[in-house]
Design a protein around this motif. Sequence first.
Motif, PDB file in Angstrom:
ATOM      1  N   GLU A   1       0.087  29.425 -14.859  1.00 18.79           N
ATOM      2  CA  GLU A   1      -0.589  30.377 -13.953  1.00 18.79           C
ATOM      3  C   GLU A   1      -0.795  29.729 -12.589  1.00 18.79           C
ATOM      4  OE1 GLU A   1      -1.738  33.563 -14.171  1.00 18.79           O
ATOM      5  OE2 GLU A   1      -0.667  33.760 -16.081  1.00 18.79           O
ATOM      6  N   LYS A   2      -1.235  28.435 -12.646  1.00 19.37           N
ATOM      7  CA  LYS A   2      -1.535  27.721 -11.393  1.00 19.37           C
ATOM      8  C   LYS A   2      -0.247  27.502 -10.596  1.00 19.37           C
ATOM      9  CE  LYS A   2      -4.644  24.371 -11.311  1.00 19.37           C
ATOM     10  NZ  LYS A   2      -5.421  23.185 -11.729  1.00 19.37           N
ATOM     11  N   ILE A   3       0.846  27.207 -11.296  1.00 18.36           N
ATOM     12  CA  ILE A   3       2.137  26.988 -10.619  1.00 18.36           C
ATOM     13  C   ILE A   3       2.586  28.302  -9.956  1.00 18.36           C
ATOM     14  CG2 ILE A   3       4.589  26.504 -11.026  1.00 18.36           C
ATOM     15  CD1 ILE A   3       3.552  24.525 -13.251  1.00 18.36           C
ATOM     16  N   ALA A   4       2.451  29.392 -10.698  1.00 20.55           N
ATOM     17  CA  ALA A   4       2.855  30.698 -10.156  1.00 20.55           C
ATOM     18  C   ALA A   4       2.030  31.028  -8.907  1.00 20.55           C
ATOM     19  CB  ALA A   4       2.671  31.763 -11.237  1.00 20.55           C
ATOM     20  N   TRP A   5       0.735  30.685  -8.977  1.00 21.31           N
ATOM     21  CA  TRP A   5      -0.163  30.964  -7.854  1.00 21.31           C
ATOM     22  C   TRP A   5       0.232  30.111  -6.647  1.00 21.31           C
ATOM     23  CZ3 TRP A   5      -4.327  28.091  -5.591  1.00 21.31           C
ATOM     24  CH2 TRP A   5      -5.177  28.816  -4.786  1.00 21.31           C
ATOM     25  N   ALA A   6       0.522  28.803  -6.916  1.00 22.98           N
ATOM     26  CA  ALA A   6       0.874  27.880  -5.838  1.00 22.98           C
ATOM     27  C   ALA A   6       2.190  28.275  -5.161  1.00 22.98           C
ATOM     28  CB  ALA A   6       0.967  26.467  -6.383  1.00 22.98           C
ATOM     29  N   MET A   7       3.108  28.850  -5.934  1.00 24.84           N
ATOM     30  CA  MET A   7       4.431  29.191  -5.405  1.00 24.84           C
ATOM     31  C   MET A   7       4.351  30.267  -4.306  1.00 24.84           C
ATOM     32  SD  MET A   7       6.726  27.285  -6.705  1.00 24.84           S
ATOM     33  CE  MET A   7       8.233  28.125  -6.309  1.00 24.84           C
ATOM     34  N   LYS A   8       3.243  31.003  -4.341  1.00 22.22           N
ATOM     35  CA  LYS A   8       3.079  32.050  -3.323  1.00 22.22           C
ATOM     36  C   LYS A   8       3.010  31.454  -1.928  1.00 22.22           C
ATOM     37  CE  LYS A   8       0.471  35.103  -6.354  1.00 22.22           C
ATOM     38  NZ  LYS A   8      -0.898  35.522  -6.671  1.00 22.22           N
ATOM     39  N   PHE A   9       2.522  30.167  -1.882  1.00 18.71           N
ATOM     40  CA  PHE A   9       2.325  29.538  -0.571  1.00 18.71           C
ATOM     41  C   PHE A   9       3.528  28.706  -0.127  1.00 18.71           C
ATOM     42  CE2 PHE A   9      -1.732  30.105  -2.692  1.00 18.71           C
ATOM     43  CZ  PHE A   9      -2.422  30.869  -1.756  1.00 18.71           C
ATOM     44  N   ILE A  10       4.589  28.656  -0.877  1.00 18.22           N
ATOM     45  CA  ILE A  10       5.767  27.856  -0.502  1.00 18.22           C
ATOM     46  C   ILE A  10       6.931  28.808  -0.168  1.00 18.22           C
ATOM     47  CG2 ILE A  10       7.431  26.107  -1.307  1.00 18.22           C
ATOM     48  CD1 ILE A  10       5.116  25.106  -3.120  1.00 18.22           C
ATOM     49  N   PRO A  11       7.338  28.816   1.086  1.00 16.00           N
ATOM     50  CA  PRO A  11       8.410  29.749   1.460  1.00 16.00           C
ATOM     51  C   PRO A  11       9.732  29.399   0.748  1.00 16.00           C
ATOM     52  CG  PRO A  11       7.409  28.679   3.391  1.00 16.00           C
ATOM     53  CD  PRO A  11       6.861  28.012   2.224  1.00 16.00           C
ATOM     54  N   GLU A  12      10.394  30.400   0.239  1.00 13.44           N
ATOM     55  CA  GLU A  12      11.612  30.195  -0.559  1.00 13.44           C
ATOM     56  C   GLU A  12      12.785  29.693   0.280  1.00 13.44           C
ATOM     57  OE1 GLU A  12      12.811  33.444  -3.020  1.00 13.44           O
ATOM     58  OE2 GLU A  12      10.798  33.666  -3.870  1.00 13.44           O
ATOM     59  N   GLU A  13      12.791  30.032   1.631  1.00 10.60           N
ATOM     60  CA  GLU A  13      13.943  29.653   2.444  1.00 10.60           C
ATOM     61  C   GLU A  13      14.046  28.154   2.673  1.00 10.60           C
ATOM     62  OE1 GLU A  13      11.555  31.779   3.307  1.00 10.60           O
ATOM     63  OE2 GLU A  13      10.975  31.654   5.420  1.00 10.60           O
ATOM     64  N   TYR A  14      12.937  27.424   2.557  1.00  8.65           N
ATOM     65  CA  TYR A  14      12.982  25.980   2.787  1.00  8.65           C
ATOM     66  C   TYR A  14      13.342  25.182   1.522  1.00  8.65           C
ATOM     67  CZ  TYR A  14      10.675  27.223   7.142  1.00  8.65           C
ATOM     68  OH  TYR A  14      10.369  27.800   8.332  1.00  8.65           O
ATOM     69  N   VAL A  15      12.761  25.576   0.430  1.00 12.33           N
ATOM     70  CA  VAL A  15      12.972  24.780  -0.819  1.00 12.33           C
ATOM     71  C   VAL A  15      13.357  25.724  -1.966  1.00 12.33           C
ATOM     72  CG1 VAL A  15      11.979  23.015  -2.343  1.00 12.33           C
ATOM     73  CG2 VAL A  15      11.038  23.341  -0.052  1.00 12.33           C
ATOM     74  N   ASP A  16      14.211  25.221  -2.825  1.00 13.25           N
ATOM     75  CA  ASP A  16      14.580  25.999  -4.018  1.00 13.25           C
ATOM     76  C   ASP A  16      13.338  26.176  -4.902  1.00 13.25           C
ATOM     77  OD1 ASP A  16      15.482  26.978  -6.408  1.00 13.25           O
ATOM     78  OD2 ASP A  16      17.232  25.653  -6.535  1.00 13.25           O
ATOM     79  N   PRO A  17      12.882  27.396  -5.157  1.00 13.41           N
ATOM     80  CA  PRO A  17      11.644  27.596  -5.937  1.00 13.41           C
ATOM     81  C   PRO A  17      11.688  26.940  -7.335  1.00 13.41           C
ATOM     82  CG  PRO A  17      12.617  29.703  -5.274  1.00 13.41           C
ATOM     83  CD  PRO A  17      13.516  28.641  -4.755  1.00 13.41           C
ATOM     84  N   ASP A  18      12.874  26.915  -7.955  1.00 14.17           N
ATOM     85  CA  ASP A  18      12.954  26.312  -9.298  1.00 14.17           C
ATOM     86  C   ASP A  18      12.677  24.816  -9.255  1.00 14.17           C
ATOM     87  OD1 ASP A  18      13.448  28.671 -10.521  1.00 14.17           O
ATOM     88  OD2 ASP A  18      15.638  28.469 -10.482  1.00 14.17           O
TER      89      ASP A  18
ATOM     90  N   GLY B   1       9.527  23.004 -11.138  1.00 11.35           N
ATOM     91  CA  GLY B   1       9.735  21.850 -12.041  1.00 11.35           C
ATOM     92  C   GLY B   1       8.890  20.670 -11.616  1.00 11.35           C
ATOM     93  N   PHE B   2       8.847  20.448 -10.266  1.00 15.07           N
ATOM     94  CA  PHE B   2       8.048  19.340  -9.737  1.00 15.07           C
ATOM     95  C   PHE B   2       6.563  19.526 -10.090  1.00 15.07           C
ATOM     96  CE2 PHE B   2       5.569  17.432  -6.261  1.00 15.07           C
ATOM     97  CZ  PHE B   2       5.969  16.109  -6.379  1.00 15.07           C
ATOM     98  N   LEU B   3       6.094  20.761  -9.827  1.00 15.20           N
ATOM     99  CA  LEU B   3       4.671  21.035 -10.096  1.00 15.20           C
ATOM    100  C   LEU B   3       4.340  20.931 -11.598  1.00 15.20           C
ATOM    101  CD1 LEU B   3       4.062  23.978  -7.616  1.00 15.20           C
ATOM    102  CD2 LEU B   3       3.183  21.653  -7.445  1.00 15.20           C
ATOM    103  N   ARG B   4       5.289  21.394 -12.441  1.00  9.33           N
ATOM    104  CA  ARG B   4       5.072  21.279 -13.901  1.00  9.33           C
ATOM    105  C   ARG B   4       4.927  19.809 -14.283  1.00  9.33           C
ATOM    106  NH1 ARG B   4       9.409  25.345 -15.019  1.00  9.33           N
ATOM    107  NH2 ARG B   4       8.267  27.277 -15.330  1.00  9.33           N
TER     108      ARG B   4
END
Lengths: 417, 315
Positions: free
Chosen positions: A162-179, A183-186
């Motif tokens: 849940e926390k990873i999903a929440w954090a991903m909202k703040f990381i723009p997809e165009e700069y870094v591959d979301p997957d 994985g890093f956050l996990r």
Amino acid sequence: MKASVIKAFVVKDLKETFRDKVAVFWMIAWPLIWLLLTAYIFITPGADQPKTMNIGIINRDVSSSSPFSGLILVRALKEAEYKGVKLFNVKTYESEDLLLEDIKKGRIDAGIIIPENFGENITFSQTSLEIYVGMKSMQSAQINRYMLERFIEEFNRVVSEEKIAWAMKFIPEEYVDPDIVKGFLRGLARPINTTFTEVLPEALISREAWIGWYTIGAIGMTMLYSGLNIGSTALLEERQKGCLHKILASPITPFELIFGKILFGILSLSIISAVIVAFGVFVCGAKIYWSPLRIEHWIAPIMLLVLALLTLGTGSILSLMVKSVRGASSLSTSLGLMLAFLTGIWFPREWFPEWMRILADYSPATWAVDAIRKVIVFEAGLTEVAHHIIGATSAALAVLAIGVAIYRRMLRKYLER
Amino acid sequence: MVIAVKVSGLTKRFGDKIAVNRVSFNVGFGEIYGLLGPNGAGKSTLISMIVGVIEPDEGTIEVLGGEIRDSDVRSKINYCPQNPALYDDLTGLENLIFYSSLYGITGRRALERARELIKKVGLEEYANKPVKIYSGGMRKRLNLAAALMNEPSLLILDEPTTGMDPQIRREVWRLLSEIKGSDRAILISTHYMDEAEALSDRVGIMDSGKIIAEGKIEDLKRNYAPKSVISIEFFNPNEQHRAREELGRYLEPKDIVAINGSIRVYSEDPDILLPQISLNLFKAGVKIASLRVVKPTLEDVFLRLTGRRIMEVEG
């Protein structure tokens, strides 16, 4: 060797034995009583079902506004299931003293104190949980602790996702591959992702298989003391009844007498084994696999024969030490029961302390019983039990040879008295 | 006489004790040979050697012209032990059928033979009842029937009527007399004088492991017993002691024997001695119930040979 003479001894001894109520009790009723008690008291219906823990909760995080609050943990506890069985009965407490008192008195198995700001801390950093586990017994404490650890681990995993999903909202997809970010956050949240895989023997899981295990144990137990008893009293009984002189004055040979006695022993033990298996399967609900078309299943009757020869031969050795039928019966019954308990025939040897397992590891009777169990309870193949078969058979033949020699010696001794 | 059993120089030792000491005798077909002697005389050990369950230390045994180890020979003999060799949980018929199986007689033949014998020994009503409910006498009779299952050419009976009441003893004697025949030899051991006298054609008297005298009963009496015996019985058994003292004044002690409250006086000339005893006991005030001349028995033979009574030896 005349078959009619052997048959005469077998028929006579079977009639005598099965008309004697005391003998029938010890040979048949006693192991059946044990099997019944074990099936319905020690392995109660439901023994193979997951355990439900009684758990007390003090939730001090009721007013949290964060996405994760103590209420979520309580709900998760209430909803947790394993194989369709509810894992926790949850009771809410206001006072820590009352919670601890109930644990001490054994009213509940464990208690969890959810601190204030549990939700907030879990959302933005880390939180802690205080868990009290009741120590009614070492075993129950171990099980309760294991269940709670597994639950908390699973809860952690859900919260992390849940926390990873929440954090991903703040990381723009165009700069870094979301997957890659996920994985890093996990990795940060749960550096070691433990996976538990249960590798329990399938057959042992069910109550029926346990009873199957004990059914073979009951055969082993009764073979031990009945086999020892028959072996040790075979000639003594004839002598005590005053029939030995008359028998040996007839045209039969001592070998025919001894062979008749051994055959009677094998037949009696086979009848007893058949009764125990039928009782185990039809009354106690044991699961036993046996098909005459499966070659490996024939190991079971062969090993029963080996076990019978082993105990009868050992019984004949015991006859050297006794002077009366009563003495022989007492010695063989007590020794047989003791061995059944100490050699892993009645209780699994895993329950024993290390030093006691040596007796089980080197007992040919246990090898024979284990071979039968592996084949008809756990469906093992011939190769898996080959070492047991070879060991038990060699021991049985050696003991039988010694037994026959002792019988011949005892015959001479009895006649000259 | 065709010989059924020939025993020569048979000896058996148990440690230092010699149970049977160089015993020799023959038993012929058509006769009943009685081994008479007290308990402990060696009769049972001798029989155990003849039936082949004990090996002799010295001597030879020839049974029915062969070796007792030969199973053909064994199948033609049978043995009736002193204590009934029976299985309590089996019925009378089942016991007989079991024993006949050891002789190769099975199935219908065994059943018919068992029924016939059980009737002969008077146990028809109890044939299908377990032996544990049988009385001592019934067990003895069944034991005897078991020994007849194979119609033996040589029947060996060890104390067959010990412990039986007199009526059943006579019943067994009648049975044994019935089965006696020219094609059968019977060897019987007993410590009852009357049994030996009633049944035996020839008797071997055993004492301390030896046969001390052997022959036809009349010959034994003629050779070893006095010509006649004066039997004195008393109203009061306590008188026996006084009478013995009185008789001791003019008779040899070896000629006066006290038995069961009576006195036996051995004499070669009873016509002279009888009035003398009567007069002297009357004068001494001893009250006599009867005073008569009787024929000597095997007991008298044993007494003369050993100086003891068989029952005294038994204790």
